[in-house]
Enzyme design. Sequence first.
Site, mmCIF file in Angstrom:
data_model
loop_
_atom_site.group_PDB
_atom_site.id
_atom_site.type_symbol
_atom_site.label_atom_id
_atom_site.label_comp_id
_atom_site.label_asym_id
_atom_site.label_seq_id
_atom_site.Cartn_x
_atom_site.Cartn_y
_atom_site.Cartn_z
ATOM 1 N N ASP A 29 0.826 -1.211 0.000
ATOM 2 C CA ASP A 29 0.000 0.000 0.000
ATOM 3 C C ASP A 29 0.862 1.263 0.000
ATOM 4 O O ASP A 29 1.955 1.276 0.568
ATOM 5 C CB ASP A 29 -0.924 -0.023 1.237
ATOM 6 C CG ASP A 29 -2.129 0.885 1.057
ATOM 7 O OD1 ASP A 29 -2.343 1.401 -0.058
ATOM 8 O OD2 ASP A 29 -2.867 1.072 2.047
ATOM 9 N N GLY A 30 0.340 2.320 -0.626
ATOM 10 C CA GLY A 30 1.011 3.616 -0.608
ATOM 11 C C GLY A 30 1.612 4.033 -1.937
ATOM 12 O O GLY A 30 2.302 5.064 -2.003
ATOM 13 N N GLY A 32 0.111 5.282 -4.551
ATOM 14 C CA GLY A 32 -0.487 6.549 -4.990
ATOM 15 C C GLY A 32 0.139 7.721 -4.250
ATOM 16 O O GLY A 32 0.549 8.719 -4.858
ATOM 17 N N THR A 75 -11.102 -6.868 -4.583
ATOM 18 C CA THR A 75 -12.432 -6.803 -5.200
ATOM 19 C C THR A 75 -13.006 -5.389 -5.083
ATOM 20 O O THR A 75 -13.902 -5.023 -5.829
ATOM 21 C CB THR A 75 -13.403 -7.806 -4.526
ATOM 22 O OG1 THR A 75 -13.274 -7.707 -3.103
ATOM 23 C CG2 THR A 75 -13.102 -9.242 -4.934
ATOM 24 N N GLU A 76 -12.482 -4.604 -4.132
ATOM 25 C CA GLU A 76 -12.959 -3.221 -3.951
ATOM 26 C C GLU A 76 -12.211 -2.227 -4.845
ATOM 27 O O GLU A 76 -12.667 -1.104 -5.032
ATOM 28 C CB GLU A 76 -12.787 -2.794 -2.480
ATOM 29 C CG GLU A 76 -13.747 -3.465 -1.507
ATOM 30 C CD GLU A 76 -13.440 -4.946 -1.265
ATOM 31 O OE1 GLU A 76 -12.248 -5.325 -1.301
ATOM 32 O OE2 GLU A 76 -14.397 -5.719 -1.061
ATOM 33 N N ASN A 77 -11.078 -2.632 -5.391
ATOM 34 C CA ASN A 77 -10.281 -1.691 -6.196
ATOM 35 C C ASN A 77 -10.932 -1.330 -7.539
ATOM 36 O O ASN A 77 -10.510 -0.365 -8.192
ATOM 37 C CB ASN A 77 -8.855 -2.211 -6.424
ATOM 38 C CG ASN A 77 -7.972 -2.129 -5.191
ATOM 39 O OD1 ASN A 77 -7.099 -2.964 -4.951
ATOM 40 N ND2 ASN A 77 -8.156 -1.091 -4.375
ATOM 41 N N TRP A 78 -11.988 -2.059 -7.920
ATOM 42 C CA TRP A 78 -12.726 -1.672 -9.140
ATOM 43 C C TRP A 78 -13.379 -0.310 -8.971
ATOM 44 O O TRP A 78 -13.784 0.317 -9.946
ATOM 45 C CB TRP A 78 -13.815 -2.707 -9.466
ATOM 46 C CG TRP A 78 -13.281 -4.073 -9.768
ATOM 47 C CD1 TRP A 78 -13.350 -5.158 -8.942
ATOM 48 C CD2 TRP A 78 -12.604 -4.520 -10.961
ATOM 49 N NE1 TRP A 78 -12.750 -6.253 -9.551
ATOM 50 C CE2 TRP A 78 -12.289 -5.883 -10.785
ATOM 51 C CE3 TRP A 78 -12.227 -3.889 -12.154
ATOM 52 C CZ2 TRP A 78 -11.623 -6.645 -11.750
ATOM 53 C CZ3 TRP A 78 -11.566 -4.645 -13.111
ATOM 54 C CH2 TRP A 78 -11.261 -5.996 -12.909
ATOM 55 N N ARG A 197 2.108 -4.785 6.142
ATOM 56 C CA ARG A 197 1.369 -3.765 5.395
ATOM 57 C C ARG A 197 2.122 -2.448 5.485
ATOM 58 O O ARG A 197 2.479 -1.992 6.585
ATOM 59 C CB ARG A 197 -0.051 -3.565 5.926
ATOM 60 C CG ARG A 197 -0.802 -2.530 5.061
ATOM 61 C CD ARG A 197 -2.276 -2.428 5.321
ATOM 62 N NE ARG A 197 -2.916 -1.566 4.311
ATOM 63 C CZ ARG A 197 -4.178 -1.628 3.948
ATOM 64 N NH1 ARG A 197 -4.974 -2.501 4.493
ATOM 65 N NH2 ARG A 197 -4.656 -0.813 3.023
ATOM 66 N N ARG A 203 -5.122 -1.920 8.728
ATOM 67 C CA ARG A 203 -6.328 -2.728 8.499
ATOM 68 C C ARG A 203 -5.979 -3.814 7.493
ATOM 69 O O ARG A 203 -4.939 -3.763 6.832
ATOM 70 C CB ARG A 203 -7.476 -1.850 7.997
ATOM 71 C CG ARG A 203 -7.138 -1.011 6.767
ATOM 72 C CD ARG A 203 -8.342 -0.212 6.266
ATOM 73 N NE ARG A 203 -7.928 0.740 5.245
ATOM 74 C CZ ARG A 203 -7.644 2.026 5.480
ATOM 75 N NH1 ARG A 203 -7.775 2.510 6.697
ATOM 76 N NH2 ARG A 203 -7.255 2.824 4.500
ATOM 77 N N GLU A 216 1.262 -13.232 12.412
ATOM 78 C CA GLU A 216 1.825 -12.049 13.072
ATOM 79 C C GLU A 216 1.708 -10.858 12.125
ATOM 80 O O GLU A 216 1.979 -10.982 10.931
ATOM 81 C CB GLU A 216 3.304 -12.274 13.418
ATOM 82 C CG GLU A 216 3.548 -13.365 14.439
ATOM 83 C CD GLU A 216 2.945 -13.042 15.805
ATOM 84 O OE1 GLU A 216 2.891 -11.867 16.185
ATOM 85 O OE2 GLU A 216 2.542 -14.004 16.493
#
Length: 255
Positions: A29-30, A32, A75-78, A197, A203, A216
């Site tokens: 992540d990150g 962008g 699935t939410e990245n659409w 992450r 999250r 972990e």
Amino acid sequence: MTNNKGQISQLPADLNPQKLPQHIAVIMDGNGRWATSRGLPRIAGHRQGAKTLKELLRCCKDWGISALTAYAFSTENWRRPTEEVDFLMLLFERLLRRELAQMHREGVRISFIGDLSILPKSLQAEIERSSAETLNNQAIHFTVAVNYGSRNEIMRACRQVAELVQQGELTAEGVNENLMEKFLYTADTPEPDLLIRTSGEMRLSNFLLWQMAYTEMYFTDILWPDFDREAFHQALLSYQGRDRRFGQVKASLSA
Ligand code: IPE
Ligand code: IPE
Ligand code: MG
């Protein structure tokens, strides 16, 4: 395997080779924010992020870690702008085409998890080709989650189990954790020992919810394109300092 300077990277001396996580999952992540902070378009961050992933895969292999699973598209990245989604699909396809031969030579087995059926046909073809070609490779198992969502995965498994019950091939009492696992995308693969992450978000964003019951977690503020070997080293040091009890009072030696 060699790093970008053509050298094999040794495990840092302060890491215990006997206590390395066997399977690492990453939420990359990150990208962008990395690009935006440099005045670049978001896609430049994804391009740089792909290089980071390639380096991490090498590093895992050099350091004797046997599996790496990377969250590439949820699935939410659409819900993102069409141009960004289209760019990502093209990037995945281009990377597979460009990197497959070398990954294969280096013994990488590549697999994909997620609902691949709605991806662009040309990407599906590259996915099938790369999975089939590298199926018997043993150096490291590299799994890419594309159009992956844990809730969808669990719902899909429930549906398949329900169908078996409906057809009289299974009783309700026959449904247990082992059986459920056989219907997940990750069937027959060990659970992650460590999740990393990047970018400061704490999250799971619908990633491997079933599989990470005892994983972990390591969160870092570093943005994914900047996550280098030293950052990875720090994550492993943190992991090696943990006491994995699995519900017991004391960590057992084998855990
Ligand atoms: C992660 O970086 C890559 C994907 C989700 C494909 P982001 O694109 O989410 O980067 P940020 O969170 O907007 O900085
Ligand atoms: C999670 O990152 C998905 C991937 C890294 C592929 P997101 O950036 O999409 O997650 P949220 O929206 O911040 O939870
Ligand atoms: Mg993000």
